[in-house]
Design a protein around this motif. Structure first.
Motif, PDB file in Angstrom:
ATOM      1  N   GLY A  35       0.611  -1.018   0.421  1.00 34.63           N
ATOM      2  CA  GLY A  35      -0.175   0.012   0.207  1.00 34.63           C
ATOM      3  C   GLY A  35       1.132   1.271   0.057  1.00 34.63           C
ATOM      4  N   TRP A  36       1.811   1.124   1.019  1.00 34.71           N
ATOM      5  CA  TRP A  36       3.288   1.987   0.583  1.00 34.71           C
ATOM      6  C   TRP A  36       3.766   2.819  -0.241  1.00 34.71           C
ATOM      7  CZ3 TRP A  36       8.351   3.030   0.286  1.00 34.71           C
ATOM      8  CH2 TRP A  36       8.694   4.122   0.812  1.00 34.71           C
ATOM      9  N   LEU A  37       3.505   1.443  -1.482  1.00 33.02           N
ATOM     10  CA  LEU A  37       4.701   1.808  -2.756  1.00 33.02           C
ATOM     11  C   LEU A  37       3.043   1.970  -3.905  1.00 33.02           C
ATOM     12  CD1 LEU A  37       6.822  -0.733  -2.975  1.00 33.02           C
ATOM     13  CD2 LEU A  37       7.120   1.189  -3.383  1.00 33.02           C
ATOM     14  N   ARG A  38       2.278   1.538  -3.431  1.00 34.37           N
ATOM     15  CA  ARG A  38       0.798   2.518  -4.372  1.00 34.37           C
ATOM     16  C   ARG A  38       0.533   3.547  -4.034  1.00 34.37           C
ATOM     17  NH1 ARG A  38      -3.032  -0.512  -4.067  1.00 34.37           N
ATOM     18  NH2 ARG A  38      -2.666  -1.991  -2.102  1.00 34.37           N
ATOM     19  N   ASP A  39       0.219   4.291  -2.393  1.00 38.26           N
ATOM     20  CA  ASP A  39      -0.804   5.234  -2.919  1.00 38.26           C
ATOM     21  C   ASP A  39       0.269   6.793  -2.453  1.00 38.26           C
ATOM     22  OD1 ASP A  39       0.996   5.620  -0.639  1.00 38.26           O
ATOM     23  OD2 ASP A  39      -0.885   4.796   0.778  1.00 38.26           O
ATOM     24  N   GLY A  40       1.085   6.855  -3.474  1.00 35.62           N
ATOM     25  CA  GLY A  40       1.835   7.623  -3.978  1.00 35.62           C
ATOM     26  C   GLY A  40       2.999   8.016  -2.328  1.00 35.62           C
ATOM     27  N   SER A  41       3.005   7.145  -1.701  1.00 36.01           N
ATOM     28  CA  SER A  41       3.796   7.882  -0.086  1.00 36.01           C
ATOM     29  C   SER A  41       5.527   7.258  -0.898  1.00 36.01           C
ATOM     30  CB  SER A  41       3.730   6.723   1.065  1.00 36.01           C
ATOM     31  OG  SER A  41       2.566   7.005   1.355  1.00 36.01           O
ATOM     32  N   ALA A  42       6.078   5.910  -1.538  1.00 32.44           N
ATOM     33  CA  ALA A  42       6.984   6.074  -1.475  1.00 32.44           C
ATOM     34  C   ALA A  42       8.136   7.460  -2.412  1.00 32.44           C
ATOM     35  CB  ALA A  42       7.072   4.872  -2.698  1.00 32.44           C
ATOM     36  N   ALA A  43       6.826   7.527  -3.657  1.00 26.92           N
ATOM     37  CA  ALA A  43       6.707   8.717  -4.588  1.00 26.92           C
ATOM     38  C   ALA A  43       7.265  10.097  -4.043  1.00 26.92           C
ATOM     39  CB  ALA A  43       6.396   9.150  -5.684  1.00 26.92           C
ATOM     40  N   TYR A  44       6.866  10.028  -2.637  1.00 30.50           N
ATOM     41  CA  TYR A  44       7.172  11.141  -2.126  1.00 30.50           C
ATOM     42  C   TYR A  44       8.100  11.575  -0.910  1.00 30.50           C
ATOM     43  CZ  TYR A  44       5.336  14.789   2.253  1.00 30.50           C
ATOM     44  OH  TYR A  44       5.905  16.017   3.035  1.00 30.50           O
ATOM     45  N   VAL A  45       8.278  10.192  -0.739  1.00 29.65           N
ATOM     46  CA  VAL A  45       9.529  10.288   0.421  1.00 29.65           C
ATOM     47  C   VAL A  45      11.388  10.426  -0.892  1.00 29.65           C
ATOM     48  CG1 VAL A  45      10.493   8.707   1.494  1.00 29.65           C
ATOM     49  CG2 VAL A  45       8.414   8.970   2.206  1.00 29.65           C
ATOM     50  N   GLU A  46      11.059   9.778  -2.090  1.00 32.95           N
ATOM     51  CA  GLU A  46      11.181   9.746  -2.777  1.00 32.95           C
ATOM     52  C   GLU A  46      12.346  11.183  -3.469  1.00 32.95           C
ATOM     53  OE1 GLU A  46      12.962   7.442  -6.884  1.00 32.95           O
ATOM     54  OE2 GLU A  46      11.327   6.743  -5.672  1.00 32.95           O
ATOM     55  N   ALA A  47      10.988  12.309  -3.396  1.00 33.12           N
ATOM     56  CA  ALA A  47      10.953  13.378  -4.326  1.00 33.12           C
ATOM     57  C   ALA A  47      11.788  14.124  -2.500  1.00 33.12           C
ATOM     58  CB  ALA A  47      10.249  14.165  -3.827  1.00 33.12           C
ATOM     59  N   LEU A  48      12.307  13.515  -2.203  1.00 32.05           N
ATOM     60  CA  LEU A  48      12.640  14.694  -0.285  1.00 32.05           C
ATOM     61  C   LEU A  48      13.864  14.319  -0.243  1.00 32.05           C
ATOM     62  CD1 LEU A  48       9.811  13.998   2.234  1.00 32.05           C
ATOM     63  CD2 LEU A  48      10.207  15.809   1.114  1.00 32.05           C
ATOM     64  N   CYS A  49      14.477  13.150  -1.460  1.00 36.19           N
ATOM     65  CA  CYS A  49      15.937  12.774  -0.864  1.00 36.19           C
ATOM     66  C   CYS A  49      16.486  13.099  -2.198  1.00 36.19           C
ATOM     67  CB  CYS A  49      16.045  11.115  -0.890  1.00 36.19           C
ATOM     68  SG  CYS A  49      15.030  10.941   0.497  1.00 36.19           S
ATOM     69  N   GLU A  50      17.739  13.470  -1.577  1.00 38.78           N
ATOM     70  CA  GLU A  50      19.108  13.715  -2.754  1.00 38.78           C
ATOM     71  C   GLU A  50      20.546  12.892  -2.604  1.00 38.78           C
ATOM     72  OE1 GLU A  50      22.843  16.565  -2.902  1.00 38.78           O
ATOM     73  OE2 GLU A  50      20.518  17.513  -3.152  1.00 38.78           O
ATOM     74  N   TRP A  51      19.932  11.342  -3.201  1.00 41.51           N
ATOM     75  CA  TRP A  51      21.041  10.306  -2.465  1.00 41.51           C
ATOM     76  C   TRP A  51      22.574  10.587  -2.838  1.00 41.51           C
ATOM     77  CZ3 TRP A  51      17.757   7.502  -0.594  1.00 41.51           C
ATOM     78  CH2 TRP A  51      16.850   7.311  -0.551  1.00 41.51           C
ATOM     79  N   ALA A  52      23.160   9.940  -2.092  1.00 39.46           N
ATOM     80  CA  ALA A  52      24.854  10.055  -2.099  1.00 39.46           C
ATOM     81  C   ALA A  52      24.902   9.111  -3.536  1.00 39.46           C
ATOM     82  CB  ALA A  52      25.450   9.575  -1.296  1.00 39.46           C
TER      83      ALA A  52
END
Length: 384
Positions: free
Chosen positions: A367-384
Protein backbone atom coordinates in the motif's frame (compact mmCIF):
# COMPACT_ATOMS: atom_id res chain seq x y z
CA UNK A 1 11.33 -9.08 16.70
CA UNK A 2 13.44 -10.55 13.88
CA UNK A 3 16.74 -10.13 15.70
CA UNK A 4 17.84 -7.36 13.33
CA UNK A 5 18.17 -3.58 13.55
CA UNK A 6 15.19 -2.03 11.81
CA UNK A 7 17.26 1.01 10.82
CA UNK A 8 19.56 -1.21 8.74
CA UNK A 9 16.83 -3.04 6.83
CA UNK A 10 16.76 -2.35 3.04
CA UNK A 11 13.01 -1.91 3.13
CA UNK A 12 12.16 -0.67 -0.40
CA UNK A 13 13.61 0.13 -3.82
CA UNK A 14 13.99 3.90 -4.29
CA UNK A 15 15.85 5.59 -7.17
CA UNK A 16 16.94 2.25 -8.56
CA UNK A 17 18.33 0.69 -5.36
CA UNK A 18 17.04 -0.84 -2.17
CA UNK A 19 17.53 1.71 0.61
CA UNK A 20 17.83 1.41 4.37
CA UNK A 21 16.01 3.66 6.80
CA UNK A 22 19.34 5.28 7.70
CA UNK A 23 20.17 6.08 4.08
CA UNK A 24 16.72 7.55 3.46
CA UNK A 25 16.85 9.92 6.42
CA UNK A 26 20.38 11.07 5.58
CA UNK A 27 19.32 11.67 1.97
CA UNK A 28 16.51 13.95 3.19
CA UNK A 29 18.88 15.88 5.45
CA UNK A 30 21.43 16.15 2.63
CA UNK A 31 18.82 17.71 0.35
CA UNK A 32 17.60 20.12 3.04
CA UNK A 33 21.14 21.16 3.94
CA UNK A 34 22.02 21.88 0.33
CA UNK A 35 18.79 23.84 -0.21
CA UNK A 36 19.46 26.12 2.75
CA UNK A 37 23.21 26.45 2.48
CA UNK A 38 24.38 24.60 5.59
CA UNK A 39 24.72 20.87 6.37
CA UNK A 40 22.29 19.76 9.06
CA UNK A 41 23.64 17.97 12.13
CA UNK A 42 21.96 14.56 12.15
CA UNK A 43 21.60 12.28 15.17
CA UNK A 44 20.44 8.65 15.29
CA UNK A 45 19.43 7.42 18.74
CA UNK A 46 20.45 3.86 19.59
CA UNK A 47 19.98 1.36 22.39
CA UNK A 48 22.32 -1.12 24.06
CA UNK A 49 21.18 -3.69 21.48
CA UNK A 50 21.51 -1.58 18.32
CA UNK A 51 24.40 0.82 18.95
CA UNK A 52 27.30 -1.43 17.93
CA UNK A 53 25.67 -2.81 14.75
CA UNK A 54 24.60 0.67 13.58
CA UNK A 55 28.02 2.20 14.33
CA UNK A 56 29.81 -0.62 12.47
CA UNK A 57 27.42 -0.39 9.52
CA UNK A 58 27.75 3.40 9.13
CA UNK A 59 31.52 3.10 9.29
CA UNK A 60 31.45 0.42 6.58
CA UNK A 61 29.32 2.54 4.21
CA UNK A 62 31.20 5.77 4.97
CA UNK A 63 28.12 7.40 6.54
CA UNK A 64 26.58 7.22 3.05
CA UNK A 65 28.75 10.22 2.15
CA UNK A 66 26.77 12.52 4.44
CA UNK A 67 28.49 15.95 4.43
CA UNK A 68 27.27 17.23 7.79
CA UNK A 69 27.91 16.26 11.41
CA UNK A 70 26.55 12.77 12.11
CA UNK A 71 26.27 11.46 15.65
CA UNK A 72 24.96 8.33 17.35
CA UNK A 73 23.19 8.90 20.66
CA UNK A 74 23.57 5.74 22.78
CA UNK A 75 20.88 5.06 25.36
CA UNK A 76 21.67 5.83 28.98
CA UNK A 77 18.56 4.29 30.54
CA UNK A 78 17.83 0.58 30.62
CA UNK A 79 15.34 -1.61 32.48
CA UNK A 80 15.33 -5.16 33.79
CA UNK A 81 12.37 -7.26 32.75
CA UNK A 82 10.17 -8.89 35.38
CA UNK A 83 8.26 -12.13 35.65
CA UNK A 84 4.60 -11.14 35.20
CA UNK A 85 1.98 -11.73 37.84
CA UNK A 86 -0.69 -14.34 37.26
CA UNK A 87 -3.24 -11.52 37.42
CA UNK A 88 -1.48 -9.75 34.54
CA UNK A 89 -1.61 -12.90 32.43
CA UNK A 90 -5.25 -13.60 33.24
CA UNK A 91 -6.17 -10.06 32.25
CA UNK A 92 -4.37 -10.34 28.91
CA UNK A 93 -5.61 -13.83 28.04
CA UNK A 94 -9.06 -13.98 29.62
CA UNK A 95 -10.41 -10.42 29.89
CA UNK A 96 -9.04 -8.80 26.75
CA UNK A 97 -10.79 -9.61 23.44
CA UNK A 98 -9.52 -12.91 22.03
CA UNK A 99 -10.09 -14.86 18.83
CA UNK A 100 -11.76 -18.17 19.60
CA UNK A 101 -10.07 -21.12 17.87
CA UNK A 102 -11.53 -24.46 16.95
CA UNK A 103 -12.03 -26.93 19.79
CA UNK A 104 -8.69 -28.76 19.58
CA UNK A 105 -6.60 -25.63 18.97
CA UNK A 106 -8.35 -23.89 21.85
CA UNK A 107 -7.53 -26.78 24.17
CA UNK A 108 -3.85 -26.61 23.21
CA UNK A 109 -3.74 -22.82 23.72
CA UNK A 110 -5.53 -23.02 27.07
CA UNK A 111 -3.13 -25.75 28.22
CA UNK A 112 -0.11 -23.67 27.18
CA UNK A 113 -1.40 -20.59 28.98
CA UNK A 114 -2.14 -22.58 32.12
CA UNK A 115 1.45 -23.87 32.04
CA UNK A 116 2.84 -20.34 31.65
CA UNK A 117 0.77 -19.09 34.58
CA UNK A 118 2.14 -21.98 36.60
CA UNK A 119 5.66 -20.97 35.53
CA UNK A 120 5.06 -17.37 36.67
CA UNK A 121 3.75 -18.56 40.03
CA UNK A 122 6.67 -20.96 40.58
CA UNK A 123 9.38 -18.52 39.39
CA UNK A 124 8.08 -15.74 41.63
CA UNK A 125 5.51 -13.21 40.47
CA UNK A 126 6.98 -9.72 39.84
CA UNK A 127 10.51 -11.02 40.49
CA UNK A 128 13.44 -10.00 38.29
CA UNK A 129 13.63 -11.96 35.06
CA UNK A 130 17.21 -13.21 34.88
CA UNK A 131 16.92 -16.79 33.60
CA UNK A 132 18.09 -15.98 30.06
CA UNK A 133 20.93 -14.34 28.18
CA UNK A 134 21.43 -10.69 29.29
CA UNK A 135 20.06 -9.11 26.09
CA UNK A 136 16.76 -10.94 26.63
CA UNK A 137 16.55 -9.86 30.28
CA UNK A 138 17.03 -6.13 29.63
CA UNK A 139 14.75 -3.74 27.77
CA UNK A 140 14.62 -0.10 26.61
CA UNK A 141 12.49 2.00 28.94
CA UNK A 142 10.47 4.02 26.44
CA UNK A 143 11.02 6.85 24.00
CA UNK A 144 10.60 9.58 26.63
CA UNK A 145 14.29 9.07 27.39
CA UNK A 146 15.60 9.64 23.85
CA UNK A 147 15.97 13.43 24.21
CA UNK A 148 17.18 13.28 27.85
CA UNK A 149 19.79 10.75 26.67
CA UNK A 150 21.31 13.52 24.53
CA UNK A 151 22.09 15.42 27.74
CA UNK A 152 23.60 12.43 29.52
CA UNK A 153 25.70 10.83 26.78
CA UNK A 154 27.52 13.98 25.66
CA UNK A 155 25.96 14.27 22.19
CA UNK A 156 24.16 17.52 22.97
CA UNK A 157 27.38 18.88 24.46
CA UNK A 158 29.21 18.23 21.19
CA UNK A 159 26.38 19.72 19.14
CA UNK A 160 26.37 22.92 21.20
CA UNK A 161 30.15 23.17 21.08
CA UNK A 162 30.13 22.75 17.29
CA UNK A 163 27.15 25.04 16.73
CA UNK A 164 26.44 27.34 19.68
CA UNK A 165 23.54 28.91 17.74
CA UNK A 166 21.65 25.58 17.75
CA UNK A 167 18.14 26.31 19.05
CA UNK A 168 15.61 23.89 17.52
CA UNK A 169 15.53 20.12 17.18
CA UNK A 170 13.33 17.84 15.06
CA UNK A 171 12.57 14.48 16.66
CA UNK A 172 10.85 11.64 14.80
CA UNK A 173 10.66 7.86 14.62
CA UNK A 174 12.97 5.98 12.26
CA UNK A 175 9.89 4.58 10.48
CA UNK A 176 8.26 7.98 9.88
CA UNK A 177 9.80 8.23 6.45
CA UNK A 178 7.97 11.34 5.25
CA UNK A 179 9.22 13.53 8.11
CA UNK A 180 11.77 16.13 7.03
CA UNK A 181 13.21 19.50 8.08
CA UNK A 182 10.35 21.47 6.53
CA UNK A 183 10.99 25.25 6.81
CA UNK A 184 7.29 26.10 6.94
CA UNK A 185 6.67 23.84 9.92
CA UNK A 186 9.80 25.13 11.64
CA UNK A 187 8.64 28.69 11.04
CA UNK A 188 5.21 27.85 12.47
CA UNK A 189 6.83 26.33 15.58
CA UNK A 190 9.04 29.39 16.07
CA UNK A 191 6.13 31.81 15.55
CA UNK A 192 4.00 29.96 18.11
CA UNK A 193 6.77 30.18 20.69
CA UNK A 194 5.95 26.71 21.99
CA UNK A 195 8.27 24.36 23.83
CA UNK A 196 7.07 21.34 21.83
CA UNK A 197 5.03 21.18 18.61
CA UNK A 198 3.67 17.73 17.77
CA UNK A 199 2.63 16.71 14.27
CA UNK A 200 -0.59 14.69 14.03
CA UNK A 201 -2.37 13.06 11.09
CA UNK A 202 -5.98 12.08 10.48
CA UNK A 203 -6.63 8.63 11.87
CA UNK A 204 -7.22 5.46 9.91
CA UNK A 205 -8.36 2.11 11.27
CA UNK A 206 -4.85 0.65 11.21
CA UNK A 207 -3.37 3.51 13.27
CA UNK A 208 -2.85 2.20 16.80
CA UNK A 209 -1.19 3.97 19.70
CA UNK A 210 -3.40 6.80 20.91
CA UNK A 211 -4.01 10.26 19.61
CA UNK A 212 -5.13 13.81 20.27
CA UNK A 213 -7.80 14.33 22.93
CA UNK A 214 -9.16 16.90 25.36
CA UNK A 215 -8.69 15.78 28.96
CA UNK A 216 -10.02 17.99 31.78
CA UNK A 217 -10.09 20.92 29.37
CA UNK A 218 -6.50 20.46 28.20
CA UNK A 219 -5.66 19.34 24.65
CA UNK A 220 -3.04 16.63 24.91
CA UNK A 221 -1.85 13.35 23.46
CA UNK A 222 -3.25 10.24 25.11
CA UNK A 223 -1.49 6.92 24.67
CA UNK A 224 -3.46 3.84 23.69
CA UNK A 225 -2.11 2.13 26.82
CA UNK A 226 -3.89 4.76 28.93
CA UNK A 227 -7.32 4.18 27.39
CA UNK A 228 -9.82 2.58 29.81
CA UNK A 229 -11.34 0.65 26.91
CA UNK A 230 -9.61 -0.44 23.72
CA UNK A 231 -12.42 0.86 21.50
CA UNK A 232 -12.09 4.39 22.94
CA UNK A 233 -8.94 4.86 20.90
CA UNK A 234 -10.96 4.81 17.67
CA UNK A 235 -13.05 7.77 18.81
CA UNK A 236 -10.02 10.04 18.48
CA UNK A 237 -9.83 11.81 15.11
CA UNK A 238 -6.09 12.52 15.04
CA UNK A 239 -3.22 10.08 15.41
CA UNK A 240 0.09 10.96 17.03
CA UNK A 241 2.88 10.66 14.45
CA UNK A 242 5.43 11.33 17.25
CA UNK A 243 7.24 13.89 15.08
CA UNK A 244 8.10 16.78 17.39
CA UNK A 245 9.67 20.21 16.93
CA UNK A 246 11.60 21.14 20.08
CA UNK A 247 12.67 24.54 21.36
CA UNK A 248 15.88 23.46 23.06
CA UNK A 249 16.14 26.38 25.50
CA UNK A 250 12.53 26.02 26.62
CA UNK A 251 12.92 22.27 27.08
CA UNK A 252 16.06 22.78 29.14
CA UNK A 253 14.05 25.31 31.16
CA UNK A 254 11.42 22.66 31.89
CA UNK A 255 14.19 20.41 33.18
CA UNK A 256 15.66 23.25 35.22
CA UNK A 257 19.10 23.17 33.57
CA UNK A 258 20.95 25.51 31.20
CA UNK A 259 23.21 25.29 28.18
CA UNK A 260 26.17 25.99 30.43
CA UNK A 261 25.23 22.96 32.56
CA UNK A 262 25.19 20.79 29.43
CA UNK A 263 28.59 22.10 28.30
CA UNK A 264 30.12 21.72 31.75
CA UNK A 265 28.82 18.14 32.02
CA UNK A 266 30.83 17.33 28.88
CA UNK A 267 33.99 18.95 30.20
CA UNK A 268 33.70 22.27 28.34
CA UNK A 269 34.82 25.25 30.38
CA UNK A 270 32.89 27.93 28.50
CA UNK A 271 30.01 28.58 26.16
CA UNK A 272 30.00 28.37 22.39
CA UNK A 273 32.47 27.52 19.70
CA UNK A 274 35.38 29.03 21.67
CA UNK A 275 34.71 26.86 24.70
CA UNK A 276 37.80 25.10 25.98
CA UNK A 277 37.69 21.34 26.49
CA UNK A 278 39.51 19.56 29.26
CA UNK A 279 41.85 16.75 28.24
CA UNK A 280 40.62 13.18 28.60
CA UNK A 281 40.78 11.78 32.08
CA UNK A 282 38.84 12.07 35.30
CA UNK A 283 36.03 14.67 35.06
CA UNK A 284 36.45 17.87 37.01
CA UNK A 285 34.38 18.64 40.10
CA UNK A 286 32.33 21.10 38.03
CA UNK A 287 31.64 18.49 35.34
CA UNK A 288 30.60 15.93 37.94
CA UNK A 289 28.27 18.43 39.63
CA UNK A 290 26.72 19.34 36.26
CA UNK A 291 26.24 15.66 35.39
CA UNK A 292 24.54 15.01 38.73
CA UNK A 293 22.31 18.06 38.26
CA UNK A 294 21.20 16.88 34.82
CA UNK A 295 20.56 13.31 36.01
CA UNK A 296 18.48 14.57 38.95
CA UNK A 297 16.52 16.91 36.64
CA UNK A 298 15.68 14.06 34.25
CA UNK A 299 14.53 11.83 37.11
CA UNK A 300 12.37 14.62 38.51
CA UNK A 301 10.67 15.17 35.16
CA UNK A 302 10.27 11.43 34.55
CA UNK A 303 8.59 11.04 37.95
CA UNK A 304 5.78 13.35 36.76
CA UNK A 305 4.92 11.03 33.87
CA UNK A 306 2.92 7.81 34.08
CA UNK A 307 4.70 4.49 33.86
CA UNK A 308 3.16 1.83 31.65
CA UNK A 309 3.47 -1.90 32.28
CA UNK A 310 3.50 -3.93 29.07
CA UNK A 311 3.77 -7.65 28.45
CA UNK A 312 6.22 -8.91 25.84
CA UNK A 313 7.26 -12.34 24.62
CA UNK A 314 10.93 -13.33 24.86
CA UNK A 315 12.65 -16.42 23.51
CA UNK A 316 14.85 -18.75 25.50
CA UNK A 317 16.96 -20.89 23.21
CA UNK A 318 18.10 -24.27 24.46
CA UNK A 319 20.24 -25.17 21.44
CA UNK A 320 19.76 -27.76 18.68
CA UNK A 321 16.89 -25.69 17.28
CA UNK A 322 14.88 -25.81 20.50
CA UNK A 323 13.43 -22.68 22.05
CA UNK A 324 10.67 -21.61 24.43
CA UNK A 325 8.71 -18.36 24.47
CA UNK A 326 7.93 -16.74 27.83
CA UNK A 327 5.81 -13.68 28.66
CA UNK A 328 7.64 -10.98 30.62
CA UNK A 329 6.65 -7.60 32.03
CA UNK A 330 8.51 -4.38 31.31
CA UNK A 331 8.08 -0.69 32.13
CA UNK A 332 8.00 2.26 29.76
CA UNK A 333 7.63 6.03 29.87
CA UNK A 334 6.45 7.70 26.67
CA UNK A 335 7.34 11.05 25.10
CA UNK A 336 3.78 12.10 24.28
CA UNK A 337 2.80 12.25 27.95
CA UNK A 338 4.81 15.48 28.28
CA UNK A 339 1.75 17.18 26.73
CA UNK A 340 -0.14 16.53 29.98
CA UNK A 341 2.26 18.67 32.06
CA UNK A 342 1.17 22.31 32.59
CA UNK A 343 4.79 23.53 32.57
CA UNK A 344 5.30 22.17 29.03
CA UNK A 345 3.80 24.50 26.42
CA UNK A 346 2.67 22.04 23.74
CA UNK A 347 1.07 22.78 20.39
CA UNK A 348 -0.28 20.52 17.66
CA UNK A 349 -0.33 20.80 13.89
CA UNK A 350 -2.14 18.55 11.40
CA UNK A 351 0.14 17.43 8.57
CA UNK A 352 -0.55 15.40 5.42
CA UNK A 353 -0.68 11.67 5.89
CA UNK A 354 2.20 11.18 3.45
CA UNK A 355 4.40 13.09 5.88
CA UNK A 356 3.20 11.57 9.13
CA UNK A 357 2.40 7.92 8.53
CA UNK A 358 4.70 5.24 9.91
CA UNK A 359 5.99 2.17 8.10
CA UNK A 360 6.04 -0.39 10.90
CA UNK A 361 5.39 -3.67 9.14
CA UNK A 362 6.38 -5.28 5.86
CA UNK A 363 2.69 -5.92 5.16
CA UNK A 364 2.28 -2.14 4.72
CA UNK A 365 4.81 -1.94 1.89
CA UNK A 366 2.43 -2.75 -0.95
CA UNK A 367 0.00 0.00 0.00
CA UNK A 368 2.88 2.36 0.77
CA UNK A 369 4.24 1.92 -2.75
CA UNK A 370 0.84 2.28 -4.43
CA UNK A 371 -0.64 5.29 -2.56
CA UNK A 372 2.13 7.72 -3.51
CA UNK A 373 4.04 7.53 -0.23
CA UNK A 374 7.17 6.07 -1.82
CA UNK A 375 7.20 8.74 -4.54
CA UNK A 376 6.68 11.44 -1.88
CA UNK A 377 9.66 10.21 0.15
CA UNK A 378 11.84 9.83 -2.93
CA UNK A 379 11.15 13.47 -3.89
CA UNK A 380 12.47 14.59 -0.49
CA UNK A 381 15.81 12.79 -0.95
CA UNK A 382 19.13 13.52 -2.53
CA UNK A 383 21.08 10.31 -2.75
CA UNK A 384 24.87 10.13 -2.53
Amino acid sequence: GAGTCKALHPYARLAGRHRTFLETHLAKSRRAGRAFGTPLPHVFTTSYATHAPIAEFLDRVGNYGYPGPLHLSPGRSVGLRLIPTVRDLRFMWEEMPQQVLDVQQQKVRDSLRAALMGWARAAGEAADYTDNVPLQCLHPVGHFYEVPNLLRNGVLTRLLAERPQLRWLLLHNIDTLGASADPELLGHHIAEGACLTFEVITRRLEDRGGGLARVNGRVRLVEGLAMPREEDEFRLRYYNSMTTWIDLDRFLGVLGVTRDDVLKAGGFSGTGALAGHRPAGAPSAGATAAQEKITAAIRTLAAKLPTYVTLKDVKKRWGHGQEDVFPVAQFEKLWGDLTALPEVDSRFVVVPRLRGQQLKDQAQLDGWLRDGSAAYVEALCEWA
